[in-house]
Design a protein around this motif. Structure first.
Motif, PDB file in Angstrom:
ATOM      1  N   UNK A   1       0.823  -1.218   0.000  1.00 55.27           N
ATOM      2  CA  UNK A   1       0.000   0.000   0.000  1.00 55.27           C
ATOM      3  C   UNK A   1       0.851   1.259   0.000  1.00 55.27           C
ATOM      4  N   UNK A   2       0.356   2.288  -0.692  1.00 54.50           N
ATOM      5  CA  UNK A   2       1.032   3.577  -0.666  1.00 54.50           C
ATOM      6  C   UNK A   2       0.796   4.252   0.686  1.00 54.50           C
ATOM      7  N   UNK A   3       1.814   4.943   1.174  1.00 51.75           N
ATOM      8  CA  UNK A   3       1.683   5.706   2.416  1.00 51.75           C
ATOM      9  C   UNK A   3       1.228   4.865   3.587  1.00 51.75           C
ATOM     10  N   UNK A   4       1.724   3.626   3.654  1.00 52.40           N
ATOM     11  CA  UNK A   4       1.231   2.693   4.671  1.00 52.40           C
ATOM     12  C   UNK A   4       1.454   3.206   6.089  1.00 52.40           C
ATOM     13  N   UNK A   5       2.651   3.701   6.372  1.00 45.09           N
ATOM     14  CA  UNK A   5       2.943   4.144   7.731  1.00 45.09           C
ATOM     15  C   UNK A   5       2.068   5.334   8.126  1.00 45.09           C
ATOM     16  N   UNK A   6       1.921   6.288   7.227  1.00 48.15           N
ATOM     17  CA  UNK A   6       1.096   7.461   7.539  1.00 48.15           C
ATOM     18  C   UNK A   6      -0.358   7.055   7.788  1.00 48.15           C
ATOM     19  N   UNK A   7      -0.872   6.153   6.970  1.00 43.91           N
ATOM     20  CA  UNK A   7      -2.248   5.697   7.133  1.00 43.91           C
ATOM     21  C   UNK A   7      -2.422   4.946   8.457  1.00 43.91           C
ATOM     22  N   UNK A   8      -1.460   4.105   8.796  1.00 45.12           N
ATOM     23  CA  UNK A   8      -1.551   3.357  10.050  1.00 45.12           C
ATOM     24  C   UNK A   8      -1.494   4.297  11.255  1.00 45.12           C
ATOM     25  N   UNK A   9      -0.617   5.300  11.177  1.00 44.23           N
ATOM     26  CA  UNK A   9      -0.466   6.204  12.319  1.00 44.23           C
ATOM     27  C   UNK A   9      -1.666   7.121  12.507  1.00 44.23           C
ATOM     28  N   UNK A  10      -2.498   7.227  11.482  1.00 50.67           N
ATOM     29  CA  UNK A  10      -3.718   8.006  11.656  1.00 50.67           C
ATOM     30  C   UNK A  10      -4.634   7.343  12.689  1.00 50.67           C
ATOM     31  N   UNK A  11      -4.615   6.010  12.736  1.00 48.98           N
ATOM     32  CA  UNK A  11      -5.402   5.290  13.753  1.00 48.98           C
ATOM     33  C   UNK A  11      -4.533   4.867  14.923  1.00 48.98           C
ATOM     34  N   UNK A  12      -3.315   4.400  14.615  1.00 47.10           N
ATOM     35  CA  UNK A  12      -2.396   3.896  15.642  1.00 47.10           C
ATOM     36  C   UNK A  12      -1.184   4.822  15.692  1.00 47.10           C
ATOM     37  N   UNK A  13      -1.266   5.923  16.416  1.00 49.06           N
ATOM     38  CA  UNK A  13      -0.213   6.948  16.366  1.00 49.06           C
ATOM     39  C   UNK A  13       1.142   6.480  16.883  1.00 49.06           C
ATOM     40  N   UNK A  14       1.176   5.362  17.584  1.00 49.91           N
ATOM     41  CA  UNK A  14       2.438   4.890  18.154  1.00 49.91           C
ATOM     42  C   UNK A  14       2.980   3.672  17.411  1.00 49.91           C
ATOM     43  N   UNK A  15       2.643   3.564  16.123  1.00 53.64           N
ATOM     44  CA  UNK A  15       3.235   2.522  15.287  1.00 53.64           C
ATOM     45  C   UNK A  15       4.711   2.847  15.084  1.00 53.64           C
ATOM     46  N   UNK A  16       5.589   1.910  15.429  1.00 51.23           N
ATOM     47  CA  UNK A  16       7.033   2.162  15.370  1.00 51.23           C
ATOM     48  C   UNK A  16       7.754   1.342  14.320  1.00 51.23           C
ATOM     49  N   UNK A  17       7.224   0.171  13.985  1.00 42.97           N
ATOM     50  CA  UNK A  17       7.914  -0.713  13.045  1.00 42.97           C
ATOM     51  C   UNK A  17       6.908  -1.268  12.038  1.00 42.97           C
ATOM     52  N   UNK A  18       7.307  -1.318  10.776  1.00 39.79           N
ATOM     53  CA  UNK A  18       6.422  -1.772   9.706  1.00 39.79           C
ATOM     54  C   UNK A  18       7.187  -2.698   8.777  1.00 39.79           C
TER      55      UNK A  18
END
Length: 375
Positions: free
Chosen positions: A298-315
């Motif tokens: 997916x494009x912009x995966x980290x940004x999209x995930x952090x919109x719901x899970x702001x403390x995502x650290x590793x992808x």
């Protein structure tokens, strides 16, 4: 006597570039509260007080506060150095601060000299690098078993000259223990483990090094680290062992859970499912390691995930289907840099770069050429 067994504070450690100093400060507050509420007589720290040999100023200040507060609480504290600590730096001024009730044991030559509290002898066995003690101790082999075994022979020799109870602090990997990703490898020639029987003959052994609480026997235990230091520790209960020593020796050990300022977790799935499912609402305040299984990255995966899970650290990405879906690697030699870059985008994402991405890649390639030419 009541002994609070702690270890692996790793003061100054970060978690995927996130500072843990505030969380470690919360643990120190909990430690002092436990000492007072449970009427603890002695606190032991079984190595890895700091996360590195040259700790940060903030980490040293937090350690200083913790030890000062333990002195104010009128509890004795015994610490040993671990494989992350600098034994010489941690042990600086050990003789001078003994009188304050803080006992630093970082010198292998002193393992047979206990800290005696009432009639309980506390022996500190710091982390022993076999090569550094092999000659002085005339060890038959360069292994942790030989080093710890000799240290314990010095402990038993001293015990034979006194009466009373005994506690050993040791920083080692005992056979049968379960490690995690956050522990530094201490293997020597492939031999890192020591057998639990090496600690026979003492009333309690307070182990450090492994970050999960573990009972190797009734009287030989790891308490683990006070907070999680890797995603492999997700689900572990952190804390300390509260050990009761009766007139005849070990009586009981109760685990005292430490506070969790921010839990850690691992999530796996398609990005749309992770973002939409109400099942994951409880993870929105967690530090997260996310593995996406979408067939197309997916494009912009980290940004999209952090919109719901702001403390995502590793992808990471593990497309469903595995090896059968892997695209043949593009040829690199003899091809233009921009073509290699565009093929890389197509390979990892499963679709070609759009016009804007292509423009940015071309500009980057040209800038690189200019910089090389001007060097």
């Amino acid at each position: 006597m009541r002994v609070l067994h702690t270890s692996d504070w790793h003061l100054g450690r970060s978690f995927h570039r996130e500072s843990l100093l505030a969380a470690q400060g919360v643990f120190v507050d909990h430690l002092i509260e436990t000492v007072r509420s449970e009427r603890v007589d002695v606190v032991v720290v079984s190595g890895d007080v700091y996360d590195r040999a040259l700790p940060s100023v903030d980490a040293v200040e937090l350690c200083n506060q913790a030890l000062s507060r333990l002195v104010d609480a009128r509890v004795r504290t015994v610490l040993i150095s671990g494989n992350h600590d600098s034994a010489r730096r941690l042990g600086f001024g050990a003789e001078l601060i003994d009188a304050a009730g803080v006992h630093l044991r970082t010198d292998p030559a002193r393992v047979g000299e206990p800290v005696v509290v009432d009639d309980v002898a506390f022996y500190g066995i710091p982390y022993l690098e076999p090569e550094l003690v092999r000659v002085a101790w005339e060890l038959p082999e360069r292994t942790h078993t030989a080093a710890i075994g000799h240290a314990m022979s010095l402990v038993r020799a001293d015990l034979a000259r006194r009466s009373g109870r005994s506690v050993v602090l040791a920083h080692a990997f005992v056979t049968g223990g379960h490690g995690s990703d956050s522990e530094r490898d201490i293997s020597v020639g492939g031999v890192a483990h020591v057998p639990v029987r090496v600690f026979d003959g003492v009333d309690y052994t307070a182990l450090g090094h492994l970050h999960g609480r573990q009972r190797m026997s009734d009287t030989v235990r790891y308490c683990g680290s006070p907070i999680a230091y890797s995603f492999s520790e997700a689900g572990q209960v952190k804390g300390s062992w509260l050990v009761d020593l009766g007139p005849g020796g070990f009586e009981d050990a109760t685990f005292v859970e430490a506070p969790v300022p921010r839990p850690v977790a691992r999530l796996t799935g398609r990005i749309d499912d992770l973002l939409a499912s109400p099942e994951h609402a409880r993870h929105e305040d967690h530090w997260l390691q996310v593995t996406l299984v979408d067939r197309i990255r997916p494009k912009g995966a980290m940004e999209r995930l952090r919109a719901r899970f702001p403390h995502t650290l590793a992808l990471s990405f593990e497309p469903e289907g595995g090896p059968d879906d892997v695209v043949t690697r593009p040829r690199v030699a003899g091809r233009a840099e921009i073509d290699v870059a565009l093929d890389f985008v197509r390979e990892v994402r499963g679709e070609a770069a759009d016009p804007e991405e292509t423009r940015l890649l071309r500009e980057a390639v040209e800038a690189s050429r200019v910089k090389e030419a001007m060097a």
